[in-house]
Design an enzyme around this catalytic site. Structure first.
Site, mmCIF file in Angstrom:
data_model
loop_
_atom_site.group_PDB
_atom_site.id
_atom_site.type_symbol
_atom_site.label_atom_id
_atom_site.label_comp_id
_atom_site.label_asym_id
_atom_site.label_seq_id
_atom_site.Cartn_x
_atom_site.Cartn_y
_atom_site.Cartn_z
ATOM 1 N NE ARG A 166 69.868 -7.531 61.216
ATOM 2 C CZ ARG A 166 69.850 -7.831 62.518
ATOM 3 N NH1 ARG A 166 70.647 -7.204 63.365
ATOM 4 N NH2 ARG A 166 69.057 -8.760 62.978
ATOM 5 C CB SER A 236 65.178 -9.562 56.556
ATOM 6 O OG SER A 236 64.803 -10.633 57.389
ATOM 7 C CD GLU A 331 68.439 -6.884 57.455
ATOM 8 O OE1 GLU A 331 69.198 -7.871 57.526
ATOM 9 O OE2 GLU A 331 67.351 -6.826 58.051
#
Length: 352
Positions: A166, A236, A331
């Site tokens: 990520r 998320s 995230e």
């Protein structure tokens, strides 16, 4: 130049998937690179902050934005057929899921595991999106980046993009005064299914096709992740923690946490499992809550404020750290009144 749309003090509620009701001084939709350059130039000359968004799918506005929100709608897809591969050049304002559907319909396979991930192509490169054993870096050839200081576009080869979990060079070095304009994607004509562990129970190896893989992934994601058009969320909220092998061994002696070995010897563990097995009882702060079917997803039940979502996230963060000694890192990106805010400045906690 394209025809631009201007709005004064418009609500951004419909332009971020968390559905946070904050405003910006102006919202401008751009369809060409020239428009993007001209608007950024005006902002710089007028000393007005600006931020470039696609679908607003991986962000949380913390307050009203004091500048201009530029919505990237620079679109276009070019496909070249080679002997053994397909080469795609995709502009950053295209929706990711639309690209997955288009390639599948054209008989170009390889993106099925990434179906139904919200957001645009630009975000896919910046975030290095991933799901079910496939990440953007696995199919990326290059990324074209526009420097808004000199208006020069540079093509960055995949090996220099610093892709990681990520993360990428575009979240760091090329974050300020740069814009992802397009990406290059390379897909093999010889399709091989990527059957990640969590997909195995849904798949019969002999009958798997790109189309059935796409349908399976869509079915799972629809079941686990709420539709942002109905329930505000940014997917998320936290990353799956990546910890040392030694720390993982200690944790696994106490708990049956789903874990996945990384190339560098580290271990990735399931953040969703940790949150679920902390067994929060109807934890909710105002209208901010935890999604019942996927604990990594924080939701805006109706009219949650940024402060309520942050407070909820902090409670989860602290509880997981105390019980499992595991640090949960957000995230999503946080956006303050004049730009991005580091998550470490919000949570005021360090990973020890």
């Amino acid at each position: 130049m394209c025809k631009k749309k201007y709005f004064s003090n418009q609500s951004l509620k419909d332009l971020n998937t968390f559905a946070i009701d904050v405003t910006a001084k102006k919202v401008i939709f751009v369809k060409t690179i020239v428009s993007l350059i001209n608007i950024s130039k005006i902002c710089k000359l007028s000393n007005i902050p600006y931020i470039i968004l696609g679908e607003g799918s991986n962000i949380l506005f913390l307050e009203n934005y004091a500048g201009i929100v530029i919505i990237n709608r620079i679109r276009g897809i070019k496909i070249i057929e080679k002997k053994n591969t397909w080469l795609l050049h995709v502009f950053s304002g295209e929706k990711w899921h639309n690209l997955v559907k288009l390639t599948l319909n054209l008989g170009i396979f390889g993106l099925e595991n990434l179906a139904l991930i919200p957001g645009c192509i630009g975000s896919a490169a910046i975030q290095n999106i991933g799901a079910y054993g496939l990440e953007f870096k696995d199919i990326c050839q290059y990324v074209d980046v526009l420097c808004l200081k000199n208006n020069i576009t540079t093509r960055i080869n995949k090996k220099f993009c610093k892709f990681s979990y990520r993360n990428s060079i575009f979240k760091n070095q090329y974050n300020h005064e740069h814009a992802v304009i397009a990406v290059g994607i390379k897909l093999s004509k010889k399709w091989r299914p990527i059957i990640f562990s969590t997909l195995k129970k849904y798949i019969k190896q002999k009958n798997i096709t790109p189309y059935s893989m796409f349908n399976i992934v869509c079915k799972i994601r629809k079941k686990k992740i709420p539709d942002p058009k109905k329930t505000g969320n940014a997917g998320s909220f936290f990353k799956n923690p990546i910890i040392t092998k030694e720390k993982a061994q200690k944790l696994l002696k106490l708990y049956h946490v789903p874990n996945y070995p990384e190339i560098n010897g580290l271990i990735k563990i399931s953040a969703g499992w940790l949150i679920e097995h902390y067994k929060f009882k109807n934890l909710q702060v105002g209208d901010a809550g935890i999604h019942k079917k996927q604990k990594l997803v924080l939701i805006n039940k109706k009219n949650a404020t940024p402060q309520e979502i942050i407070k909820l996230a902090k409670i989860i963060h602290i509880c997981i750290l105390k019980k499992f000694n595991v640090f949960l890192e957000p995230e999503i990106d946080f956006i303050g009144s004049i730009g991005k805010v580091k998550s470490s400045d919000i949570f005021k906690l360090k990973n020890n």
